[in-house]
Write an enzyme that holds these catalytic residues in place. Structure first.
Site, PDB file in Angstrom:
ATOM      1  N   MET A 132       0.839  -1.200   0.000  1.00  0.00           N
ATOM      2  CA  MET A 132       0.000   0.000   0.000  1.00  0.00           C
ATOM      3  C   MET A 132       0.875   1.252   0.000  1.00  0.00           C
ATOM      4  O   MET A 132       1.596   1.521   0.958  1.00  0.00           O
ATOM      5  CB  MET A 132      -0.942  -0.013   1.197  1.00  0.00           C
ATOM      6  CG  MET A 132      -1.913  -1.185   1.180  1.00  0.00           C
ATOM      7  SD  MET A 132      -3.096  -1.182   2.544  1.00  0.00           S
ATOM      8  CE  MET A 132      -4.099   0.258   2.119  1.00  0.00           C
ATOM      9  N   SER A 133       0.779   2.009  -1.095  1.00  0.00           N
ATOM     10  CA  SER A 133       1.597   3.204  -1.258  1.00  0.00           C
ATOM     11  C   SER A 133       0.903   4.455  -0.746  1.00  0.00           C
ATOM     12  O   SER A 133       1.485   5.538  -0.766  1.00  0.00           O
ATOM     13  CB  SER A 133       1.908   3.403  -2.747  1.00  0.00           C
ATOM     14  OG  SER A 133       0.709   3.704  -3.453  1.00  0.00           O
ATOM     15  N   GLY A 134      -0.333   4.314  -0.316  1.00  0.00           N
ATOM     16  CA  GLY A 134      -1.098   5.488   0.076  1.00  0.00           C
ATOM     17  C   GLY A 134      -1.860   6.096  -1.083  1.00  0.00           C
ATOM     18  O   GLY A 134      -2.559   7.093  -0.913  1.00  0.00           O
ATOM     19  N   GLY A 135      -1.745   5.517  -2.270  1.00  0.00           N
ATOM     20  CA  GLY A 135      -2.446   6.004  -3.448  1.00  0.00           C
ATOM     21  C   GLY A 135      -3.750   5.266  -3.670  1.00  0.00           C
ATOM     22  O   GLY A 135      -4.056   4.269  -3.010  1.00  0.00           O
ATOM     23  N   VAL A 136      -4.522   5.740  -4.641  1.00  0.00           N
ATOM     24  CA  VAL A 136      -5.844   5.171  -4.881  1.00  0.00           C
ATOM     25  C   VAL A 136      -5.761   3.751  -5.451  1.00  0.00           C
ATOM     26  O   VAL A 136      -6.590   2.891  -5.115  1.00  0.00           O
ATOM     27  CB  VAL A 136      -6.677   6.096  -5.798  1.00  0.00           C
ATOM     28  CG1 VAL A 136      -6.058   6.213  -7.187  1.00  0.00           C
ATOM     29  CG2 VAL A 136      -8.110   5.601  -5.901  1.00  0.00           C
ATOM     30  N   ASP A 137      -4.774   3.472  -6.298  1.00  0.00           N
ATOM     31  CA  ASP A 137      -4.707   2.159  -6.951  1.00  0.00           C
ATOM     32  C   ASP A 137      -4.457   1.039  -5.950  1.00  0.00           C
ATOM     33  O   ASP A 137      -5.156   0.019  -5.950  1.00  0.00           O
ATOM     34  CB  ASP A 137      -3.621   2.163  -8.038  1.00  0.00           C
ATOM     35  CG  ASP A 137      -3.908   3.163  -9.139  1.00  0.00           C
ATOM     36  OD1 ASP A 137      -5.093   3.405  -9.419  1.00  0.00           O
ATOM     37  OD2 ASP A 137      -2.947   3.716  -9.700  1.00  0.00           O
ATOM     38  N   CYS A 161      10.512   8.586  -7.460  1.00  0.00           N
ATOM     39  CA  CYS A 161      10.141   8.948  -6.096  1.00  0.00           C
ATOM     40  C   CYS A 161      11.286   9.547  -5.293  1.00  0.00           C
ATOM     41  O   CYS A 161      11.070  10.433  -4.466  1.00  0.00           O
ATOM     42  CB  CYS A 161       9.563   7.736  -5.368  1.00  0.00           C
ATOM     43  SG  CYS A 161      10.725   6.376  -5.120  1.00  0.00           S
ATOM     44  N   CYS A 201      13.195  -1.608  -8.931  1.00  0.00           N
ATOM     45  CA  CYS A 201      12.426  -1.593  -7.685  1.00  0.00           C
ATOM     46  C   CYS A 201      11.354  -2.681  -7.703  1.00  0.00           C
ATOM     47  O   CYS A 201      11.157  -3.383  -6.714  1.00  0.00           O
ATOM     48  CB  CYS A 201      11.797  -0.219  -7.485  1.00  0.00           C
ATOM     49  SG  CYS A 201      10.933  -0.022  -5.905  1.00  0.00           S
TER      50      CYS A 201
END
Length: 364
Positions: free
Chosen positions: A12-17, A204, A107
């Site tokens: 979980m990157s904190g983004g919507v996807d 990033c 990555c």
């Protein structure tokens, strides 16, 4: 074993996807654990998150809020060491050697999959999952392959070509079945607080896009100025250091040529940047190494096969013929000229809509 008893760790990157990825898998009956991979190197640099990046410090806050809404366990795992060794070091060294790397590919293979998968299996998970726009398909030959997402506008298969069969067998990619507007609508309907969060655009760990300054600061190596030259060695002027340039570039050259000129090559051995016309940026042939075959088991040395080849993320792809030339090398010849073949980038090969394999573009 049914899904209700299977456990999946969602990056979980904190983004919507990635948030919708976790939501969909929970809806499907999986036991979902949310994990944010801590990979940033300087925890004081909250600016990493200002543009919605996947690796910033405050990404944790957004991911934790989503996990609370979904009522799933949530953890932060430290991958700083792996990220520095496998991504940042690779990025620095490639640019210092005159190549243009793709850190997202490294990555994905070595951090988001290899390291996360290892830790996830260690805590008893059956799968990992991410919010990439791609699908996984088992082919008639029994092999697993990354397949294009349902939406051509948001397709991330290029950056996933280097995954292994073992990694694919332990991966779920539910977002590949949806378009971006559909994903945002799902997030809205589910009450996820990141439904309208902007997508990240830059690398990033270099949010301002100034790769050369980052490399100098990170390595302590001051890259010297050198000469802009023509292909035959005629000196045209002085450049700021080879880390500032990539094949196909025309901006920031500051050469009084009277017309547009382009970078056609970088020569780290002589510290020269080669300048030419637009016609010089187009070519048909390239050499590739560091091979990873995905949808096919490989090619025998001397064997040739036709594919659709992409030489960068936003390349639509062109037909090509690939010949295995050695244990870890292939030669690719495109049916027509392609623009700005760039050492350090990836050549990704497709059959129909799935990834056959790929590798790293080398100097001809």
């Amino acid at each position: 074993m049914d899904k209700q008893k299977k456990t999946v760790v969602v990056g979980m990157s904190g983004g919507v996807d990635s948030s919708v990825c976790a939501y969909l898998l929970k809806q499907q009956g999986y036991q979902v654990i949310g994990v944010t991979m801590q990979i940033w190197q300087d925890e004081s640099e909250e600016r990493l998150e200002n543009e919605g990046g996947c690796c910033g410090i405050t990404a944790v806050d957004d991911a934790r809020r989503v996990a609370a809404v979904l009522d799933i366990p949530y953890y932060v795992m430290n991958f700083q060491k792996e990220f520095r060794e496998k991504v940042i070091r690779y990025f620095d060294e490639a640019y210092l050697h005159g190549d243009t790397p793709n850190p997202c590919i490294a990555c994905n293979r070595y951090v988001k999959w290899e390291s996360l998968l290892e830790k996830s299996m260690a805590i008893g998970a059956d799968y990992i999952a991410t919010g990439h726009y791609a699908r996984i398909r088992q082919l008639p030959n029994g092999r697993l392959a990354i397949e294009n997402s349902r939406t051509a506008e948001k397709d991330q298969t290029y950056a996933l070509y280097n995954l292994t069969q073992e990694q694919l067998s332990r991966t779920l990619l539910p977002i590949g079945e949806y378009t971006k507007p559909e994903v945002r609508k799902i997030a809205e309907d589910a009450g996820l607080p990141v439904a309208h969060k902007h997508d990240s655009q830059e690398i990033c760990f270099v949010p301002d896009g100034d790769y050369a300054s980052f490399i100098e600061k990170d390595t302590g190596v001051r890259v010297p100025e050198g000469n802009f030259v023509t292909a035959d060695g005629r000196v045209l002027g002085r450049h700021r250091g080879i880390t500032h340039y990539t094949v196909g570039q025309r901006r920031g050259l500051d050469l009084p040529m009277g017309h547009r000129v382009f970078v056609t090559g970088v020569r780290p051995e002589t510290n020269e940047v080669v300048i030419g016309e637009d016609s010089d940026v187009w070519s048909r042939e390239l050499t590739v190494d560091h091979l990873n075959f995905m949808g096919i088991p490989g090619l025998a040395v001397g064997e040739s096969r036709h594919f659709l080849g992409k030489i960068r993320y936003n390349h639509r792809g062109d037909p090509c013929t690939v010949t295995r030339t050695g244990r870890d090398t292939i030669r690719c010849v495109f049916d027509r000229l392609v623009r700005a073949v760039t050492p350090g980038q990836a050549l990704v090969l497709y059959e129909d809509d799935w990834v056959a394999g790929g590798g790293t573009i080398r100097r001809s």
